[in-house]
Write a protein that holds these residues in place. Structure first.
Motif, PDB file in Angstrom:
ATOM      1  N   LEU A 123       0.825  -1.186   0.052  1.00  0.00           N
ATOM      2  CA  LEU A 123       0.048  -0.113   0.066  1.00  0.00           C
ATOM      3  C   LEU A 123       0.649   1.289   0.062  1.00  0.00           C
ATOM      4  CD1 LEU A 123      -3.148   0.969   0.102  1.00  0.00           C
ATOM      5  CD2 LEU A 123      -2.582   0.941   2.587  1.00  0.00           C
ATOM      6  N   VAL A 124       2.007   1.193   0.736  1.00  0.00           N
ATOM      7  CA  VAL A 124       2.820   2.581   0.823  1.00  0.00           C
ATOM      8  C   VAL A 124       3.469   2.832  -0.400  1.00  0.00           C
ATOM      9  CG1 VAL A 124       3.258   2.403   3.348  1.00  0.00           C
ATOM     10  CG2 VAL A 124       4.907   1.232   1.719  1.00  0.00           C
ATOM     11  N   ASP A 125       3.597   1.892  -1.276  1.00  0.00           N
ATOM     12  CA  ASP A 125       4.166   2.119  -2.541  1.00  0.00           C
ATOM     13  C   ASP A 125       3.059   2.587  -3.623  1.00  0.00           C
ATOM     14  OD1 ASP A 125       6.538   1.182  -1.695  1.00  0.00           O
ATOM     15  OD2 ASP A 125       6.326  -0.847  -2.413  1.00  0.00           O
ATOM     16  N   ILE A 126       1.951   2.650  -3.176  1.00  0.00           N
ATOM     17  CA  ILE A 126       1.105   3.268  -4.407  1.00  0.00           C
ATOM     18  C   ILE A 126       0.954   4.680  -3.938  1.00  0.00           C
ATOM     19  CG2 ILE A 126      -1.566   3.470  -4.746  1.00  0.00           C
ATOM     20  CD1 ILE A 126      -1.797   0.595  -4.104  1.00  0.00           C
ATOM     21  N   ARG A 127       1.634   5.477  -4.781  1.00  0.00           N
ATOM     22  CA  ARG A 127       1.630   6.977  -4.912  1.00  0.00           C
ATOM     23  C   ARG A 127       0.843   7.568  -5.937  1.00  0.00           C
ATOM     24  NH1 ARG A 127       7.046   5.403  -4.210  1.00  0.00           N
ATOM     25  NH2 ARG A 127       7.434   4.722  -2.031  1.00  0.00           N
ATOM     26  N   PRO A 128      -0.227   7.812  -5.788  1.00  0.00           N
ATOM     27  CA  PRO A 128      -1.120   8.529  -7.007  1.00  0.00           C
ATOM     28  C   PRO A 128      -0.539   9.719  -7.542  1.00  0.00           C
ATOM     29  CG  PRO A 128      -2.275   7.649  -5.290  1.00  0.00           C
ATOM     30  CD  PRO A 128      -1.309   7.835  -4.583  1.00  0.00           C
ATOM     31  N   LYS A 129      -0.568   9.655  -9.032  1.00  0.00           N
ATOM     32  CA  LYS A 129      -0.242  10.914  -9.640  1.00  0.00           C
ATOM     33  C   LYS A 129      -1.705  11.682 -10.150  1.00  0.00           C
ATOM     34  CE  LYS A 129       2.598   8.978 -12.502  1.00  0.00           C
ATOM     35  NZ  LYS A 129       2.494   7.505 -11.998  1.00  0.00           N
ATOM     36  N   HIS A 130      -1.373  12.508 -10.758  1.00  0.00           N
ATOM     37  CA  HIS A 130      -2.553  13.642 -10.980  1.00  0.00           C
ATOM     38  C   HIS A 130      -3.811  12.855 -11.863  1.00  0.00           C
ATOM     39  CE1 HIS A 130      -5.127  16.747 -12.795  1.00  0.00           C
ATOM     40  NE2 HIS A 130      -4.979  17.014 -11.462  1.00  0.00           N
ATOM     41  N   ASP A 131      -3.448  12.118 -12.619  1.00  0.00           N
ATOM     42  CA  ASP A 131      -4.749  11.372 -13.526  1.00  0.00           C
ATOM     43  C   ASP A 131      -5.220  10.035 -13.172  1.00  0.00           C
ATOM     44  OD1 ASP A 131      -5.681  13.694 -14.889  1.00  0.00           O
ATOM     45  OD2 ASP A 131      -4.296  13.450 -16.687  1.00  0.00           O
ATOM     46  N   ASP A 132      -4.390   9.503 -12.032  1.00  0.00           N
ATOM     47  CA  ASP A 132      -4.527   8.435 -11.728  1.00  0.00           C
ATOM     48  C   ASP A 132      -5.868   8.084 -11.081  1.00  0.00           C
ATOM     49  OD1 ASP A 132      -2.180   7.771 -12.395  1.00  0.00           O
ATOM     50  OD2 ASP A 132      -1.217   7.193 -10.482  1.00  0.00           O
ATOM     51  N   THR A 133      -6.470   6.845 -11.268  1.00  0.00           N
ATOM     52  CA  THR A 133      -7.812   6.472 -10.767  1.00  0.00           C
ATOM     53  C   THR A 133      -7.512   5.045 -10.067  1.00  0.00           C
ATOM     54  OG1 THR A 133      -8.834   7.304 -12.490  1.00  0.00           O
ATOM     55  CG2 THR A 133     -10.245   6.042 -11.089  1.00  0.00           C
ATOM     56  N   ILE A 134      -7.964   4.928  -8.591  1.00  0.00           N
ATOM     57  CA  ILE A 134      -7.797   3.787  -7.892  1.00  0.00           C
ATOM     58  C   ILE A 134      -8.965   3.081  -7.637  1.00  0.00           C
ATOM     59  CG2 ILE A 134      -6.821   2.971  -5.699  1.00  0.00           C
ATOM     60  CD1 ILE A 134      -4.462   5.098  -6.385  1.00  0.00           C
ATOM     61  N   VAL A 135      -9.184   1.942  -7.452  1.00  0.00           N
ATOM     62  CA  VAL A 135     -10.372   1.426  -7.024  1.00  0.00           C
ATOM     63  C   VAL A 135     -10.260   0.767  -5.634  1.00  0.00           C
ATOM     64  CG1 VAL A 135     -12.088  -0.520  -7.267  1.00  0.00           C
ATOM     65  CG2 VAL A 135     -11.076   0.951  -9.296  1.00  0.00           C
ATOM     66  N   ALA A 136     -11.028   1.198  -4.641  1.00  0.00           N
ATOM     67  CA  ALA A 136     -10.823   0.487  -3.393  1.00  0.00           C
ATOM     68  C   ALA A 136     -12.291  -0.202  -2.991  1.00  0.00           C
ATOM     69  CB  ALA A 136     -10.542   1.493  -2.171  1.00  0.00           C
ATOM     70  N   LEU A 137     -11.766  -1.496  -2.554  1.00  0.00           N
ATOM     71  CA  LEU A 137     -13.113  -2.411  -2.328  1.00  0.00           C
ATOM     72  C   LEU A 137     -13.152  -2.725  -0.866  1.00  0.00           C
ATOM     73  CD1 LEU A 137     -12.504  -4.785  -5.568  1.00  0.00           C
ATOM     74  CD2 LEU A 137     -14.184  -2.511  -5.347  1.00  0.00           C
ATOM     75  N   ASP A 138     -14.125  -2.645  -0.347  1.00  0.00           N
ATOM     76  CA  ASP A 138     -14.463  -3.052   1.252  1.00  0.00           C
ATOM     77  C   ASP A 138     -14.910  -4.459   1.124  1.00  0.00           C
ATOM     78  OD1 ASP A 138     -15.323  -2.940   3.790  1.00  0.00           O
ATOM     79  OD2 ASP A 138     -17.331  -2.250   3.070  1.00  0.00           O
ATOM     80  N   ARG A 139     -14.289  -5.272   1.723  1.00  0.00           N
ATOM     81  CA  ARG A 139     -14.602  -6.719   1.892  1.00  0.00           C
ATOM     82  C   ARG A 139     -15.392  -7.466   0.845  1.00  0.00           C
ATOM     83  NH1 ARG A 139     -18.614  -5.516   6.531  1.00  0.00           N
ATOM     84  NH2 ARG A 139     -18.783  -3.864   5.062  1.00  0.00           N
ATOM     85  N   VAL A 140     -14.727  -7.267  -0.374  1.00  0.00           N
ATOM     86  CA  VAL A 140     -15.425  -7.833  -1.690  1.00  0.00           C
ATOM     87  C   VAL A 140     -15.140  -9.506  -1.267  1.00  0.00           C
ATOM     88  CG1 VAL A 140     -13.353  -7.822  -2.869  1.00  0.00           C
ATOM     89  CG2 VAL A 140     -15.345  -8.235  -4.261  1.00  0.00           C
ATOM     90  N   ARG A 141     -16.582 -10.045  -1.553  1.00  0.00           N
ATOM     91  CA  ARG A 141     -16.692 -11.383  -1.319  1.00  0.00           C
ATOM     92  C   ARG A 141     -16.745 -12.246  -2.421  1.00  0.00           C
ATOM     93  NH1 ARG A 141     -15.455 -11.428   3.024  1.00  0.00           N
ATOM     94  NH2 ARG A 141     -16.556 -11.028   4.958  1.00  0.00           N
ATOM     95  N   ASP A 142     -17.159 -11.929  -3.657  1.00  0.00           N
ATOM     96  CA  ASP A 142     -17.398 -12.755  -4.664  1.00  0.00           C
ATOM     97  C   ASP A 142     -16.283 -12.785  -5.687  1.00  0.00           C
ATOM     98  OD1 ASP A 142     -19.624 -14.331  -6.128  1.00  0.00           O
ATOM     99  OD2 ASP A 142     -18.737 -12.943  -7.677  1.00  0.00           O
ATOM    100  N   PRO A 143     -15.778 -13.883  -6.127  1.00  0.00           N
ATOM    101  CA  PRO A 143     -14.361 -14.096  -6.913  1.00  0.00           C
ATOM    102  C   PRO A 143     -14.770 -13.380  -8.221  1.00  0.00           C
ATOM    103  CG  PRO A 143     -14.849 -16.131  -5.679  1.00  0.00           C
ATOM    104  CD  PRO A 143     -15.913 -15.145  -5.478  1.00  0.00           C
ATOM    105  N   GLY A 144     -16.054 -13.670  -8.801  1.00  0.00           N
ATOM    106  CA  GLY A 144     -16.526 -13.223 -10.015  1.00  0.00           C
ATOM    107  C   GLY A 144     -16.459 -11.829 -10.245  1.00  0.00           C
ATOM    108  N   ASN A 145     -16.925 -11.151  -9.058  1.00  0.00           N
ATOM    109  CA  ASN A 145     -16.902  -9.582  -8.794  1.00  0.00           C
ATOM    110  C   ASN A 145     -15.705  -9.179  -8.829  1.00  0.00           C
ATOM    111  OD1 ASN A 145     -19.878  -9.088  -9.020  1.00  0.00           O
ATOM    112  ND2 ASN A 145     -19.984  -9.028  -6.748  1.00  0.00           N
ATOM    113  N   LEU A 146     -14.563  -9.506  -8.225  1.00  0.00           N
ATOM    114  CA  LEU A 146     -13.518  -9.064  -7.875  1.00  0.00           C
ATOM    115  C   LEU A 146     -12.676  -9.361  -9.342  1.00  0.00           C
ATOM    116  CD1 LEU A 146     -11.142  -7.761  -6.419  1.00  0.00           C
ATOM    117  CD2 LEU A 146     -10.559 -10.178  -5.652  1.00  0.00           C
ATOM    118  N   GLY A 147     -12.858 -10.538  -9.917  1.00  0.00           N
ATOM    119  CA  GLY A 147     -12.241 -10.663 -11.301  1.00  0.00           C
ATOM    120  C   GLY A 147     -12.748  -9.852 -12.250  1.00  0.00           C
ATOM    121  N   THR A 148     -14.036  -9.491 -12.193  1.00  0.00           N
ATOM    122  CA  THR A 148     -14.755  -8.755 -13.110  1.00  0.00           C
ATOM    123  C   THR A 148     -14.067  -7.113 -13.054  1.00  0.00           C
ATOM    124  OG1 THR A 148     -16.645  -9.959 -13.492  1.00  0.00           O
ATOM    125  CG2 THR A 148     -16.847  -7.787 -14.178  1.00  0.00           C
TER     126      THR A 148
END
Ligand code: SAM
Length: 286
Positions: A123-148
């Protein structure tokens, strides 16, 4: 778990070994990677399909073992991939389709499977730059959802996925399958809620939480001023208050009809393509 090393059941780097028996101990060890604890212990996971395996090697992932069906032997790309595996210190298994089916738990298995070293982004190595978009997922459960979601994040040009709390494993065969190879392209980090909130403070990001009680239309949020983190809630419970309240904005995707909410992966896709709308373009026609 380590792949066995006895005299008769050994698999050594540089070796091509033929296996047809389902009860071969090496195959048993590989099949054991269907369990999360064995993937964690060995630091390895399985990825199916020749294209995906080649893409992963091209992207610099470490292949420990290449497994292919006898019928795939002799195809130039399979032979080249086997040679690359051996050159990088890995091993090659030539197996029956029955063995491949049992490894992948599929009736019509892919002819090629790779066993790769797991790779987490810190996590500490994620240093976002201006146009970066990051997805943060709270307790995702379903493997199909995470893969998609990983696949969609890749397609939209997101720079990382952060998994918060107890989540499904991005390196399970089901998740890797659903990523269609994007697990090799999008860095994945994991964090507790506290670690995520601490990282947020120093990362200079705009955290946009998606919430069914959000009062802001997702089309009007500010995705431009700072790097953006799209914070998505668990499939059943949605976002906990602690995360929702820590976000800079809480947005909602307007809905019609009977459905209470959108599927998590669909909602993430809508958010990603809205957040990155200005950054995405069709290739100019020749
Ligand atoms: N019962 C859950 C709740 O009350 O939040 C539903 C969770 S929904 C299936 C999973 C996640 O998808 C939500 O936490 C949110 O991140 C996102 N989501 C789904 N539909 C949404 C919508 N219309 N607006 C904003 N986010 C949505």
């Amino acid at each position: 778990m380590t792949l066995r090393n006895s005299e008769t059941d050994s698999i050594r780097p540089g070796q091509v070994k033929e296996i047809t028996s389902l009860s071969n101990p090496i195959i048993k060890d590989i099949k054991a990677l269907s369990q999360k604890k064995n993937r964690e212990e060995s630091g390895t996971f399985l990825a199916e399909g020749l294209k995906l395996v080649v893409d992963a090697i091209d992207a610099g992932w470490t292949i420990r073992t290449l497994i292919y069906a006898k019928s795939a032997k002799g195809k130039p790309i399979v032979d080249t991939t086997a040679a690359r595996t051996i050159a990088s210190g890995g091993s090659v298994l030539e197996v029956s389709e029955k063995v491949l089916s049992s490894i992948t738990r599929r009736d019509n298995p892919q002819m090629v499977v790779g066993l790769f070293e797991v790779r987490w982004k810190r996590l500490v190595d994620i240093r976002p730059k201006h146009d970066d978009t990051i997805v943060a997922l709270d307790r995702v459960r379903d493997p199909g959802n995470l893969g998609t979601i990983i696949r969609t994040a890749d397609a939209a040009g997101a720079s990382a996925v952060i998994l918060i709390g107890e989540t499904t494993d991005p390196f399970s065969i089901e998740t890797v399958r659903a990523t269609m190879g994007s697990v090799f392209a999008v860095p994945v980090a994991r964090a507790s809620v506290a670690e995520f909130l601490k990282w947020k403070q120093g990362a200079g990001v705009e955290v946009i939480a998606t919430h069914l009680k959000g009062s802001v239309d997702y089309r009007t949020a500010d995705y431009r001023s700072r790097p953006t983190v799209l914070l998505m809630g668990n499939e059943q419970a949605g976002l906990p208050d602690e995360l929702a309240e820590a976000a800079d904005t809480r947005v909602r995707i307007p809905q019609q009809g009977l459905a209470d909410s959108l599927n998590l992966a669909v909602a993430t896709g809508i958010m990603l393509f809205e957040a990155r709308r200005r950054l995405l373009a069709l290739e100019p026609r020749a």
